[in-house]
Scaffold this motif. Structure first.
Motif, PDB file in Angstrom:
ATOM      1  N   GLY A  71       0.790  -1.211   0.000  1.00  3.06           N
ATOM      2  CA  GLY A  71       0.000   0.000   0.000  1.00  3.06           C
ATOM      3  C   GLY A  71       0.831   1.273   0.000  1.00  3.06           C
ATOM      4  O   GLY A  71       0.303   2.352   0.233  1.00  3.06           O
ATOM      5  N   ILE A  72       2.128   1.175  -0.226  1.00  7.93           N
ATOM      6  CA  ILE A  72       2.986   2.357  -0.260  1.00  7.93           C
ATOM      7  C   ILE A  72       3.110   2.875  -1.680  1.00  7.93           C
ATOM      8  O   ILE A  72       3.304   2.104  -2.621  1.00  7.93           O
ATOM      9  CB  ILE A  72       4.386   2.020   0.312  1.00  7.93           C
ATOM     10  N   ALA A  73       3.007   4.175  -1.849  1.00  8.57           N
ATOM     11  CA  ALA A  73       3.100   4.778  -3.181  1.00  8.57           C
ATOM     12  C   ALA A  73       4.475   4.504  -3.795  1.00  8.57           C
ATOM     13  O   ALA A  73       5.498   4.647  -3.112  1.00  8.57           O
ATOM     14  CB  ALA A  73       2.871   6.283  -3.085  1.00  8.57           C
ATOM     15  N   PRO A  74       4.529   4.106  -5.072  1.00  5.71           N
ATOM     16  CA  PRO A  74       5.814   3.770  -5.712  1.00  5.71           C
ATOM     17  C   PRO A  74       6.843   4.892  -5.640  1.00  5.71           C
ATOM     18  O   PRO A  74       8.038   4.628  -5.511  1.00  5.71           O
ATOM     19  CB  PRO A  74       5.403   3.486  -7.165  1.00  5.71           C
ATOM     20  N   GLU A  75       6.400   6.142  -5.712  1.00  6.67           N
ATOM     21  CA  GLU A  75       7.362   7.253  -5.683  1.00  6.67           C
ATOM     22  C   GLU A  75       8.047   7.404  -4.321  1.00  6.67           C
ATOM     23  O   GLU A  75       9.035   8.141  -4.186  1.00  6.67           O
ATOM     24  CB  GLU A  75       6.679   8.567  -6.066  1.00  6.67           C
ATOM     25  N   LYS A  76       7.532   6.697  -3.307  1.00  5.36           N
ATOM     26  CA  LYS A  76       8.159   6.740  -1.991  1.00  5.36           C
ATOM     27  C   LYS A  76       9.138   5.580  -1.768  1.00  5.36           C
ATOM     28  O   LYS A  76       9.687   5.426  -0.679  1.00  5.36           O
ATOM     29  CB  LYS A  76       7.088   6.710  -0.893  1.00  5.36           C
TER      30      LYS A  76
END
Length: 210
Positions: free
Chosen positions: A1-6
């Motif tokens: 559930g973590i945004a790819p850009e992070k």
């Protein structure tokens, strides 16, 4: 559930200890201290446990030896559920279980090996192929898990469950000088892109962004 850009992926590096230049007495040292090197050998490095898939590698070597007189050298500590692998090795004179090997001698094993085999069912990264490549040794590796991302086109990638496929690939590397030379050149160039300086710079950039 973590945004790819992070998310930042930081690859490992190969130590400068791994290089192509061998000491004149290197092979004699391996023979005198470890009892290997009189014949060409396939090298596998990693803990003796099921996910390393050494049982299938040993069976593949049975097929290889019908064509090429070669030994198998396994370097690594014995871990969980290793008994079947130990039994298979004990029943074959050409399989050498060396256990833990001091880091100072490991580059010599890579350089003197005819080929590195990494048949693992799973790897979190797979540093051994890069260490072998940095030493100028051809690599035959698993097509599973993270290893294809690490090896790229610089080694032969084989399904870890395909025993005949492993035998064929190892025979090809052991008997085809042009293939060996090509894999050596591609591997050396591939390993050169994995440095600890590059890893440290990636860490610094990630921390700076945060």
């Amino acid at each position: 559930g973590i945004a790819p850009e992070k998310i930042t992926t930081i690859l490992l590096g190969v130590s400068d200890a791994f290089g192509r230049e061998a000491a004149p007495s290197e092979r004699d040292h391996l023979q005198a201290n470890y009892g290997v090197g009189k014949r060409p050998f396939v090298l596998a490095v990693g803990t003796i446990q099921p996910r390393k898939n050494y049982g299938r590698l040993i069976r593949a070597l049975d097929r290889v030896r019908e064509v090429v007189d070669v030994d198998l050298v396994l370097i690594g500590r014995t871990a969980w559920l290793a008994e079947p692998i130990l039994e298979a090795a004990a029943s074959r004179d050409h399989v050498h279980l060396l256990g833990f090997v001091d880091d100072v001698d490991l580059p010599a094993f890579y350089r003197q090996a005819a080929v590195l085999a990494l048949p693992s069912l799973y790897e979190g990264f797979g540093l051994e192929p890069l260490e072998a490549m940095a030493c100028g040794t051809p690599v035959v590796a698993t097509s599973a898990s993270s290893v294809p991302e690490v090896v790229g086109a610089a080694g032969l990638l084989i399904d870890p469950l395909d025993v005949p496929g492993w035998a064929d690939a190892l025979i090809a590397v052991l008997t085809d000088p042009e293939l060996r030379s090509d894999l050596t050149d591609r591997g050396f160039a591939r390993a050169a892109t994995f440095t600890w300086r590059r890893a440290a710079e990636a860490w610094l950039q990630a921390i700076t962004r945060v």
